[in-house]
Design a protein around this motif. Structure first.
Motif, short mmCIF file in Angstrom:
data_model
loop_
_atom_site.label_atom_id
_atom_site.label_comp_id
_atom_site.label_asym_id
_atom_site.label_seq_id
_atom_site.Cartn_x
_atom_site.Cartn_y
_atom_site.Cartn_z
N VAL A 1 1.00 -1.23 -0.03
CA VAL A 1 -0.15 0.04 -0.01
C VAL A 1 0.81 1.41 0.02
CG1 VAL A 1 -1.66 1.25 1.34
CG2 VAL A 1 -2.06 -1.17 1.19
N ALA A 2 2.05 1.30 0.90
CA ALA A 2 2.94 2.33 0.90
C ALA A 2 3.56 2.66 -0.51
CB ALA A 2 3.79 2.34 1.95
N LEU A 3 3.65 1.53 -1.21
CA LEU A 3 4.50 1.79 -2.46
C LEU A 3 3.44 1.75 -3.77
CD1 LEU A 3 7.06 -0.91 -2.00
CD2 LEU A 3 7.56 1.60 -1.91
N ALA A 4 1.98 2.08 -3.27
CA ALA A 4 1.26 1.68 -4.48
C ALA A 4 1.17 2.79 -5.71
CB ALA A 4 -0.35 1.79 -3.96
N THR A 5 1.81 4.19 -5.31
CA THR A 5 1.64 5.30 -6.12
C THR A 5 3.14 5.19 -6.97
OG1 THR A 5 2.28 6.73 -4.70
CG2 THR A 5 -0.10 6.25 -5.11
N ALA A 6 4.07 4.53 -6.79
CA ALA A 6 5.55 4.49 -7.33
C ALA A 6 5.43 3.94 -8.75
CB ALA A 6 6.51 3.57 -6.42
N GLU A 7 6.35 4.60 -9.51
CA GLU A 7 6.71 4.22 -10.83
C GLU A 7 7.26 2.70 -10.85
OE1 GLU A 7 5.86 5.63 -13.59
OE2 GLU A 7 5.93 7.73 -13.34
N ILE A 8 6.79 2.12 -11.84
CA ILE A 8 7.23 0.50 -11.60
C ILE A 8 7.58 0.14 -13.07
CG2 ILE A 8 5.45 0.01 -9.90
CD1 ILE A 8 3.91 -1.52 -12.63
N ALA A 9 8.56 -0.79 -12.91
CA ALA A 9 9.23 -1.44 -14.15
C ALA A 9 9.08 -2.85 -13.99
CB ALA A 9 10.71 -1.37 -14.18
N GLY A 10 9.08 -3.42 -15.12
CA GLY A 10 8.63 -4.89 -15.34
C GLY A 10 9.80 -5.66 -15.55
N ALA A 11 9.55 -7.07 -16.06
CA ALA A 11 10.77 -7.93 -15.97
C ALA A 11 11.58 -7.74 -17.27
CB ALA A 11 10.08 -9.57 -16.20
N LEU A 12 11.06 -7.07 -18.51
CA LEU A 12 11.58 -6.88 -19.50
C LEU A 12 12.98 -5.61 -19.31
CD1 LEU A 12 8.91 -6.56 -22.28
CD2 LEU A 12 10.35 -8.65 -21.89
N ALA A 13 12.55 -4.97 -18.44
CA ALA A 13 13.48 -4.12 -17.82
C ALA A 13 14.43 -4.53 -17.02
CB ALA A 13 12.74 -2.90 -17.38
N THR A 14 14.25 -5.36 -15.98
CA THR A 14 15.07 -5.93 -14.94
C THR A 14 15.89 -7.01 -15.60
OG1 THR A 14 13.35 -7.55 -14.32
CG2 THR A 14 13.60 -5.54 -13.08
N GLU A 15 15.22 -7.70 -16.69
CA GLU A 15 16.07 -8.64 -17.34
C GLU A 15 17.34 -8.21 -18.10
OE1 GLU A 15 16.29 -12.50 -17.19
OE2 GLU A 15 15.74 -11.48 -15.24
N ALA A 16 16.94 -7.10 -18.82
CA ALA A 16 18.03 -6.58 -19.68
C ALA A 16 19.15 -5.86 -18.88
CB ALA A 16 17.27 -5.25 -20.41
N LEU A 17 18.77 -5.19 -17.61
CA LEU A 17 20.02 -4.78 -16.81
C LEU A 17 20.64 -5.78 -16.35
CD1 LEU A 17 17.91 -1.67 -15.17
CD2 LEU A 17 19.27 -1.78 -17.43
N ARG A 18 19.91 -6.97 -16.05
CA ARG A 18 20.77 -8.00 -15.32
C ARG A 18 21.62 -8.71 -16.26
NH1 ARG A 18 20.37 -13.24 -15.53
NH2 ARG A 18 18.64 -13.57 -16.96
N ILE A 19 21.41 -8.94 -17.53
CA ILE A 19 21.93 -9.49 -18.51
C ILE A 19 23.03 -8.68 -19.10
CG2 ILE A 19 21.93 -10.15 -20.96
CD1 ILE A 19 18.94 -10.99 -20.56
N ALA A 20 23.07 -7.35 -19.01
CA ALA A 20 24.13 -6.55 -19.36
C ALA A 20 25.18 -6.46 -18.18
CB ALA A 20 23.67 -5.00 -19.57
#
Length: 369
Positions: A199-218
């Motif tokens: 609930v406390a994070l409900a308004t934060a900007e979010i990113a999905g798996a396509l973004a997290t995976e790209a950064l992890r792979i790099a």
């Protein structure tokens, strides 16, 4: 628990509830790096290990030295089979009362079952915490401060795991020979949150798996869901740097870890592939990598990076020429791929170990005159 994020307009999720993107995967990568977005992780599961023996017990059955963990310490571990192959992996966070393990969702049931079977007389309890969720983000910035504040706390200690990658942990060993490791700016962390934290994070900007995976792979960062198959050993993915302590006591699979590290080389090596983006196809995990007409390995992860373009991680045979231009076969189309070496062909503590000639084959020394 993460439905509040999945219900947002423009969010696309997979059938298993993992958020793939929130409208713009490239922008989401940049927001994560800048510390202005968080990543709800439905693909991660929380396991709590409690009891007075938790540290020494986990130390004795996994690859990592955990006996001296202090509240707030973060590390990671591997569970190996007797032949040294990777069975399970987990992020590790000690809070003074419990050890919290964060595992890929597909691995968590098997890991929890195996840990439960291994308790014997140890004073420990293992519980999958379905009432808790994982939210990730890059360290630094106001959004990360909000993530820390929203996390579950043990006393004053926030339950936030700090990824040790790519630093070489105590007892670890670096195989990658890059002067400037691309993971140096990969300041990843994962918070354990409850319903109130969501609930406390409900308004934060979010990113999905396509973004997290790209950064992890790099960042050359391996994970169980992608880089682990039935043959994987830690040496192949440079995983000894953060998940294996080479000087701790005995554990299952240690003999193979020591033998490959000290006397040989891993049979496969992890590479980053820069993929030709001119073809109207995009390679995926499991696609075959070719060196000419010869099969060289397989793709383990792939993504579109906001700066590097189409990239992938692949496990290829140790003897594949590091200068070779490879190709990836996807849907009948061959996609050119240039290598960026992560684990070199001669990986190990000693390269080109001299081998003693058998006594029976030694030439007899000439008698003194």
């Amino acid at each position: 628990m993460l439905d509040v994020f999945r219900a947002r307009s423009g969010v696309v999720s997979s059938d298993d509830g993992v958020i793939q993107h929130a409208g713009n995967p490239v922008l989401e990568q940049r927001r994560l790096i800048a510390g202005t977005a968080i990543a709800p992780r439905a693909d991660r599961t929380v396991i709590e290990v409690s009891g007075p023996d938790r540290r020494t017990w986990l130390d004795s059955i996994t690859s990592q030295a955990l006996g001296a963990l202090q509240p707030g310490d973060s590390t990671e571990l591997l569970v190996l089979d007797p032949q040294g192959r990777i069975e399970h992996t987990a992020a590790v966070l000690e809070d003074g009362e419990s050890i919290w393990l964060l595992a890929d969702a597909g691995d968590a049931p098997g890991l929890a079952k195996w840990l439960t079977m291994m308790r014997f007389r140890s004073q420990v309890a293992v519980a999958v915490r379905d009432d808790l969720a994982v939210v990730g983000g890059f360290r630094g910035g106001e959004v990360f401060d909000s993530l820390v504040a929203a996390s579950v706390h043990t006393g004053d200690l926030p339950l936030v795991w700090t990824d040790p990658w790519p630093q070489v942990s105590a007892g670890g060993w670096q195989y990658a020979q890059a002067t400037d490791h691309p993971g140096a700016e990969y300041l990843w962390a994962e918070a354990i949150v409850d319903a109130d934290g969501i609930v406390a994070l409900a308004t934060a900007e979010i990113a999905g798996a396509l973004a997290t995976e790209a950064l992890r792979i790099a960042a050359w960062r391996p994970r169980w869901a992608h880089e682990v198959d039935e043959r994987a050993i830690p040496h192949e993915a440079d995983w000894i740097r953060t998940a294996v302590h080479l000087n701790k006591g005995c554990y299952r699979g240690q003999e193979t870890v020591a033998k490959v590290h000290n006397l040989g080389h891993p049979p496969r090596r992890l590479v980053l592939l820069h993929l030709d983006g001119s073809e109207n196809v995009f390679p995926e995990r499991g696609d075959t990598v070719f060196d000419g007409e010869k099969e060289a390995g397989q793709i383990t992860s792939s993504a579109r990076h906001h700066e590097l373009g189409p990239i992938a991680l692949a496990l290829v045979g140790r003897r594949v020429d590091g200068d070779a231009t490879l190709e990836v076969l996807h849907d009948g189309v061959r996609v050119a791929a240039s290598q960026e070496i992560i684990v070199p062909a001669d990986a190990g503590s000693v390269a080109d170990v001299p081998r003693l000639t058998r006594l029976s084959r030694r030439k007899q020394a000439a008698p003194p005159a």
